[in-house]
Design a protein around this motif. Structure first.
Motif, short mmCIF file in Angstrom:
data_model
loop_
_atom_site.label_atom_id
_atom_site.label_comp_id
_atom_site.label_asym_id
_atom_site.label_seq_id
_atom_site.Cartn_x
_atom_site.Cartn_y
_atom_site.Cartn_z
N LEU A 90 35.20 -3.32 16.34
CA LEU A 90 34.49 -3.68 15.12
C LEU A 90 34.75 -5.12 14.72
N PHE A 91 35.99 -5.58 14.95
CA PHE A 91 36.38 -6.92 14.52
C PHE A 91 35.83 -8.02 15.42
N VAL A 92 35.60 -7.70 16.69
CA VAL A 92 35.29 -8.75 17.67
C VAL A 92 34.00 -8.50 18.43
N GLY A 93 33.19 -7.55 17.93
CA GLY A 93 32.03 -7.10 18.68
C GLY A 93 30.99 -8.15 19.01
N ARG A 94 30.90 -9.24 18.23
CA ARG A 94 29.86 -10.23 18.47
C ARG A 94 30.39 -11.51 19.09
N LEU A 95 31.62 -11.48 19.60
CA LEU A 95 32.18 -12.66 20.27
C LEU A 95 31.92 -12.58 21.77
N PRO A 96 31.67 -13.73 22.43
CA PRO A 96 31.55 -13.71 23.89
C PRO A 96 32.82 -13.17 24.54
N GLY A 97 32.66 -12.33 25.54
CA GLY A 97 33.83 -11.70 26.15
C GLY A 97 34.38 -10.62 25.25
N THR A 98 33.48 -9.81 24.67
CA THR A 98 33.87 -8.83 23.65
C THR A 98 35.00 -7.91 24.11
N LEU A 99 34.94 -7.43 25.34
CA LEU A 99 35.95 -6.46 25.79
C LEU A 99 37.34 -7.09 25.88
N ALA A 100 37.39 -8.37 26.24
CA ALA A 100 38.69 -9.05 26.29
C ALA A 100 39.30 -9.15 24.89
N HIS A 101 38.47 -9.50 23.91
CA HIS A 101 38.96 -9.59 22.52
C HIS A 101 39.34 -8.21 21.99
N THR A 102 38.55 -7.20 22.36
CA THR A 102 38.88 -5.83 21.98
C THR A 102 40.24 -5.44 22.55
N ASN A 103 40.47 -5.84 23.80
CA ASN A 103 41.75 -5.56 24.46
C ASN A 103 42.90 -6.21 23.71
N VAL A 104 42.71 -7.46 23.29
CA VAL A 104 43.78 -8.19 22.59
C VAL A 104 44.12 -7.50 21.27
N VAL A 105 43.08 -7.23 20.46
CA VAL A 105 43.32 -6.58 19.17
C VAL A 105 43.91 -5.18 19.38
N GLY A 106 43.42 -4.48 20.40
CA GLY A 106 43.96 -3.16 20.71
C GLY A 106 45.43 -3.22 21.07
N ASN A 107 45.83 -4.22 21.84
CA ASN A 107 47.24 -4.39 22.19
C ASN A 107 48.09 -4.69 20.97
N MET A 108 47.56 -5.49 20.06
CA MET A 108 48.31 -5.81 18.84
C MET A 108 48.52 -4.55 18.00
N LEU A 109 47.48 -3.72 17.93
CA LEU A 109 47.59 -2.49 17.13
C LEU A 109 48.43 -1.43 17.83
N PHE A 110 48.09 -1.16 19.09
CA PHE A 110 48.78 -0.08 19.80
C PHE A 110 50.20 -0.48 20.17
N GLY A 111 50.40 -1.75 20.54
CA GLY A 111 51.75 -2.21 20.88
C GLY A 111 52.69 -2.10 19.71
N SER A 112 52.18 -2.40 18.51
CA SER A 112 53.04 -2.30 17.33
C SER A 112 53.39 -0.85 17.02
N ILE A 113 52.47 0.07 17.34
CA ILE A 113 52.74 1.49 17.10
C ILE A 113 53.65 2.07 18.17
#
Length: 433
Positions: A90-113
């Motif tokens: 949701l946060f990065v859906g319109r950026l070029p390379g969307t899946l890479a950005h999704t991966n980064v934000v996902g790592n920040m969220l899941f890694g912290s948990i």
């Protein structure tokens, strides 16, 4: 036997044992025992070693480590990663390379948990890589973004790495360390996203399809229970409602209830979850007790104070000394895993930092940031190997793609080192310093 010769035996035997492939926990314990037997009578050596092995884990705070590990493994098996990836999109859906950005934000969220960069890299990689291949992303691009962003979760609390630092630094506030990790951890993720953006823009990588507002609302509501774990645990620790150990127990109960509600964990998985928890906890605790024995010998031989005197004789300029420490930590971090490196090098460098007037909380973030870079750097970087393996990517090609990330993260390390308020602003704001 002179102190110099004993110190040479201590570190020399450690290096030899590591070179012949001895596991680092065993090598650390054996090198300390060899030195102890050389300089002390046999019976005194056995008594001292036995006492130190017991004392090394005789700390209530250490109980938080297996509990946080258990909570992370439960959430790793409880379908949490999918929900956080959808939220990240949701946060990065319109950026070029969307899946890479999704991966980064996902790592920040899941890694912290989960509290583990390796777990984050594995979980995110298993989900993102197939999606990336279907959308014709180069596998090296996705793998490098996953690897580079995974350690951000080690800085964003709850972090077992910062708990270990608290133990060996003489009781630095865990609440202060936790809250201090937020800004550096978020900055880590943002700079990785910046590099991923420019690579995607230059190569014309895909932008994700638009998500309807109805789907957005569902994704947010679906992810809120997972995010509440962070609010509950960190809020309780920082607010003084419970200790880090009690917070870890709360995390286990909450993660278990959440996994049962999501129906992602079956009875058959319980033995697998506990087996993995025992394996990870056993490894960490063995590292702690073996490193405590090693630290005892260093203190007995006055090695930390000797190194402090040598470094301060080179220069009394804090900038020069901190640069030297960063170089040494970066170098050693490429050969050692995060936990043993903290256990070994904190007792050595902490007195030097204290003499320079560096805040213990700030110094903990400096060490953590250094060793997080090491975890993604060859030749030993655990996250690097896991991320490459999960993506089934070519190791050499991934390394080449990683170069811009290495450069920007080292620049960030220097900024974190010489602008302490980036680490201390939040702890000061919450009255934790």
């Amino acid at each position: 036997m002179t102190t110099a010769l004993a110190a040479t035996l201590l570190f020399g035997s450690l290096i030899v044992l590591l070179l012949i492939g001895t596991p680092i926990a065993l090598a650390t314990a054996l090198s300390a025992i060899f030195t102890m037997l050389w300089i002390l009578p046999f019976d005194q050596s056995l008594t001292t070693a036995a006492q130190q092995l017991a004392v090394g884990v005789d700390n209530f705070t250490i109980l938080s480590i297996p509990l946080f590990v258990l909570a992370g493994i439960i959430m790793n098996n409880g379908g949490i990663a999918f929900k956080l990836i959808n939220l990240a999109k949701l946060f990065v859906g319109r950026l070029p390379g969307t899946l890479a950005h999704t991966n980064v934000v996902g790592n920040m969220l899941f890694g912290s948990i989960s509290g583990s960069s390796v777990a984050a890299a594995a979980a995110m990689g298993k989900i993102i890589t197939p999606m990336a291949k279907r959308q014709n992303y180069p596998v090296n691009y996705i793998a490098s973004a996953n690897i580079a962003s995974a350690p951000a979760g080690l800085l964003i609390p709850p972090s077992s790495m910062l708990i270990v630092y608290s133990l060996v630094s003489g009781g630095t506030s865990i609440a202060a360390l936790f809250i201090a990790g937020y800004i550096p951890g978020i900055l880590w993720g943002l700079v990785v996203m910046t590099i991923a953006y420019f690579i995607a823009k230059r190569n014309g990588y895909a932008v994700s399809e638009k998500i309807s507002w109805k789907d957005r609302a569902f994704i947010v509501l679906d992810a809120i229970p997972s995010l509440l774990l962070i609010v509950l645990v960190i809020g309780g620790i920082v607010g003084g409602i419970f200790t880090a150990t009690e917070g870890a127990a709360v995390a286990v109960v909450y993660a278990t209830v959440l996994a049962l509600i999501y129906r992602e964990i079956s009875i058959k998985q319980i033995d697998v979850i506990f087996k993995e928890t025992f394996e990870v906890t056993g490894m960490i605790l063995f590292l702690i007790i073996s490193s405590s024995l090693f630290s005892l010998m260093m203190s007995y031989l006055e090695i930390p104070s000797g190194i402090s005197n040598v470094m301060l004789s080179i220069s009394d300029n804090p900038i020069i000394i901190l640069l030297i420490m960063n170089l040494l930590l970066l170098f050693m971090g490429t050969f050692m895993d995060v936990t043993p490196a903290i256990l070994i090098f904190t007792p050595i460098f902490f007195p030097v930092a204290a003499d320079l007037g560096v805040d213990p909380v700030h110094f903990g973030i400096i060490i953590a940031f250094n060793l997080c870079i090491g975890s993604i750097t060859p030749p030993i970087g655990s996250v690097l190997f896991v991320g490459t393996s999960v993506a089934k990517a070519n190791f050499e090609k991934v390394i080449k793609t990683m170069v811009p990330y290495f450069v920007i993260l080292i620049v960030m390390l220097l900024i974190i080192t010489f602008f302490p308020q980036l680490s201390l602003f939040l702890p000061d704001l919450f009255g934790l310093l």
